[in-house]
Design a protein around this motif. Structure first.
Motif, PDB file in Angstrom:
ATOM      1  N   TRP A  26       0.833  -1.188   0.000  1.00 15.73           N
ATOM      2  CA  TRP A  26       0.000   0.000   0.000  1.00 15.73           C
ATOM      3  C   TRP A  26       0.875   1.247   0.000  1.00 15.73           C
ATOM      4  N   ALA A  27       0.322   2.315  -0.509  1.00 17.22           N
ATOM      5  CA  ALA A  27       1.029   3.591  -0.508  1.00 17.22           C
ATOM      6  C   ALA A  27       0.940   4.188   0.887  1.00 17.22           C
ATOM      7  N   ALA A  28       2.033   4.724   1.361  1.00 18.57           N
ATOM      8  CA  ALA A  28       2.072   5.347   2.683  1.00 18.57           C
ATOM      9  C   ALA A  28       1.443   6.730   2.586  1.00 18.57           C
ATOM     10  N   SER A  29       0.187   6.865   2.957  1.00 22.12           N
ATOM     11  CA  SER A  29      -0.535   8.125   2.909  1.00 22.12           C
ATOM     12  C   SER A  29      -0.330   8.875   4.225  1.00 22.12           C
ATOM     13  N   PRO A  30       0.165  10.108   4.172  1.00 22.57           N
ATOM     14  CA  PRO A  30       0.356  10.875   5.416  1.00 22.57           C
ATOM     15  C   PRO A  30      -0.939  11.058   6.206  1.00 22.57           C
ATOM     16  N   ASP A  31      -2.072  11.089   5.506  1.00 30.42           N
ATOM     17  CA  ASP A  31      -3.367  11.254   6.163  1.00 30.42           C
ATOM     18  C   ASP A  31      -3.798   9.996   6.918  1.00 30.42           C
ATOM     19  N   ASN A  32      -3.216   8.858   6.573  1.00 30.51           N
ATOM     20  CA  ASN A  32      -3.526   7.589   7.238  1.00 30.51           C
ATOM     21  C   ASN A  32      -2.295   6.998   7.916  1.00 30.51           C
ATOM     22  N   GLU A  46       0.291   2.570  10.420  1.00 29.46           N
ATOM     23  CA  GLU A  46      -0.502   2.772   9.208  1.00 29.46           C
ATOM     24  C   GLU A  46      -1.956   2.486   9.565  1.00 29.46           C
ATOM     25  N   LEU A  47      -2.817   3.499   9.417  1.00 26.75           N
ATOM     26  CA  LEU A  47      -4.234   3.345   9.707  1.00 26.75           C
ATOM     27  C   LEU A  47      -4.889   2.525   8.595  1.00 26.75           C
ATOM     28  N   ARG A  48      -5.926   1.766   8.946  1.00 27.28           N
ATOM     29  CA  ARG A  48      -6.594   0.865   7.995  1.00 27.28           C
ATOM     30  C   ARG A  48      -8.075   1.193   7.854  1.00 27.28           C
ATOM     31  N   PRO A  49      -8.398   2.327   7.192  1.00 26.85           N
ATOM     32  CA  PRO A  49      -9.812   2.638   6.984  1.00 26.85           C
ATOM     33  C   PRO A  49     -10.521   1.621   6.097  1.00 26.85           C
ATOM     34  N   VAL A  56     -11.103   4.201  12.577  1.00 30.49           N
ATOM     35  CA  VAL A  56     -10.062   5.103  12.111  1.00 30.49           C
ATOM     36  C   VAL A  56     -10.537   6.551  12.234  1.00 30.49           C
ATOM     37  N   ALA A  57     -11.785   6.821  11.878  1.00 33.48           N
ATOM     38  CA  ALA A  57     -12.319   8.186  12.003  1.00 33.48           C
ATOM     39  C   ALA A  57     -12.295   8.640  13.467  1.00 33.48           C
ATOM     40  N   GLN A  58     -12.649   7.759  14.390  1.00 35.91           N
ATOM     41  CA  GLN A  58     -12.638   8.110  15.815  1.00 35.91           C
ATOM     42  C   GLN A  58     -11.214   8.395  16.293  1.00 35.91           C
ATOM     43  N   ILE A  59     -10.265   7.539  15.894  1.00 31.76           N
ATOM     44  CA  ILE A  59      -8.861   7.746  16.271  1.00 31.76           C
ATOM     45  C   ILE A  59      -8.388   9.099  15.742  1.00 31.76           C
ATOM     46  N   LYS A  60      -8.675   9.396  14.472  1.00 38.76           N
ATOM     47  CA  LYS A  60      -8.255  10.674  13.882  1.00 38.76           C
ATOM     48  C   LYS A  60      -8.874  11.862  14.628  1.00 38.76           C
ATOM     49  N   LYS A 173       3.096  12.537  22.519  1.00 40.23           N
ATOM     50  CA  LYS A 173       2.300  13.248  21.520  1.00 40.23           C
ATOM     51  C   LYS A 173       1.874  12.267  20.441  1.00 40.23           C
ATOM     52  N   ALA A 174       0.612  12.377  20.026  1.00 42.23           N
ATOM     53  CA  ALA A 174       0.083  11.593  18.911  1.00 42.23           C
ATOM     54  C   ALA A 174      -0.304  12.575  17.810  1.00 42.23           C
ATOM     55  N   ARG A 175       0.088  12.251  16.573  1.00 42.77           N
ATOM     56  CA  ARG A 175      -0.258  13.136  15.454  1.00 42.77           C
ATOM     57  C   ARG A 175      -0.320  12.332  14.174  1.00 42.77           C
ATOM     58  N   LEU A 176      -1.030  12.878  13.186  1.00 41.21           N
ATOM     59  CA  LEU A 176      -1.008  12.310  11.859  1.00 41.21           C
ATOM     60  C   LEU A 176       0.199  12.868  11.121  1.00 41.21           C
ATOM     61  N   ALA A 177       0.785  12.079  10.232  1.00 40.72           N
ATOM     62  CA  ALA A 177       1.946  12.535   9.474  1.00 40.72           C
ATOM     63  C   ALA A 177       1.614  13.757   8.628  1.00 40.72           C
ATOM     64  N   SER A 178       0.348  13.920   8.267  1.00 38.47           N
ATOM     65  CA  SER A 178      -0.073  15.062   7.470  1.00 38.47           C
ATOM     66  C   SER A 178      -0.175  16.347   8.289  1.00 38.47           C
ATOM     67  N   ASP A 179      -0.104  16.243   9.616  1.00 34.34           N
ATOM     68  CA  ASP A 179      -0.180  17.403  10.502  1.00 34.34           C
ATOM     69  C   ASP A 179       1.226  17.980  10.665  1.00 34.34           C
TER      70      ASP A 179
END
Length: 181
Positions: A26-32, A46-49, A56-60, A173-179
């Motif tokens: 899979w492609a490494a998506s910063p949003d996931n 890697e989040l698995r929507p 995944v939506a709740q975690i985000k 700290k927890a963050r998304l790679a896109s943040d």
């Protein structure tokens, strides 16, 4: 031939699952991509929507609210898993968001799998989650898989054990790679 193929995959930024050729690429998506900065180091998940879109939506949402920042690993069982996500540190707490209905799949609970903790009610998951140290096939089809550690399992392996640990490690700290923050 295999080296050429692997080099081509690496050049495109694709990720291979579990240290070898896999049927799932899979492609490494910063949003996931969830990054946990822990007291022991960095863990990338890697989040698995595709498996658990509601989880995944709740975690985000919780990550966006900085809910996980400062929360300890309150239940860490050697050879099994490390659990976190309870703001009380007791294993009894959760967020102020509604519980999530189960999104069970046939995905195997292996080393590095991230699943949602719950009470006896399958629809009681909220904010607590766990990362598997080893095989947990007895959980297959009974708990929701929503992610997989892609980097930092050596960090997870260093988390202090106990129920609760005498000196618990925490998510700094927890963050998304896109943040960017």
């Amino acid at each position: 031939m295999r080296r050429t193929f692997l080099a081509a995959l690496a050049a495109t930024g694709l990720v291979l699952a579990s240290g070898g050729l896999s049927t799932r690429v899979w492609a490494a998506s910063p949003d996931n991509t969830l990054i946990l900065e822990t007291s022991k180091g960095k863990v990338t998940i890697e989040l698995r929507p595709d498996l658990a879109p509601k989880h995944v939506a709740q975690i985000k949402t919780l990550v966006g609210k900085h809910f996980y920042d400062g929360i300890i690993f309150h239940r860490v069982i050697d050879g099994f898993m490390a659990q976190t996500g309870d703001p009380t540190g007791t294993g009894m707490g959760g967020s102020d968001l509604p519980d999530i209905p189960a999104e069970f799949s046939k995905t195997h609970f292996g080393r590095g799998t991230v699943g949602m903790a719950r009470a006896q009610d399958p629809n009681s998951a909220n904010s607590q989650f766990f990362i598997m140290f080893d095989d947990g096939s007895f959980l297959d089809g009974q708990y929701t898989v929503w992610g997989e550690v892609t980097d930092g399992m050596e960090v997870v392996d260093k988390i202090n054990r106990g129920e609760p640990p005498a000196n618990p490690d925490k998510i700094v700290k927890a963050r998304l790679a896109s943040d960017p923050n």
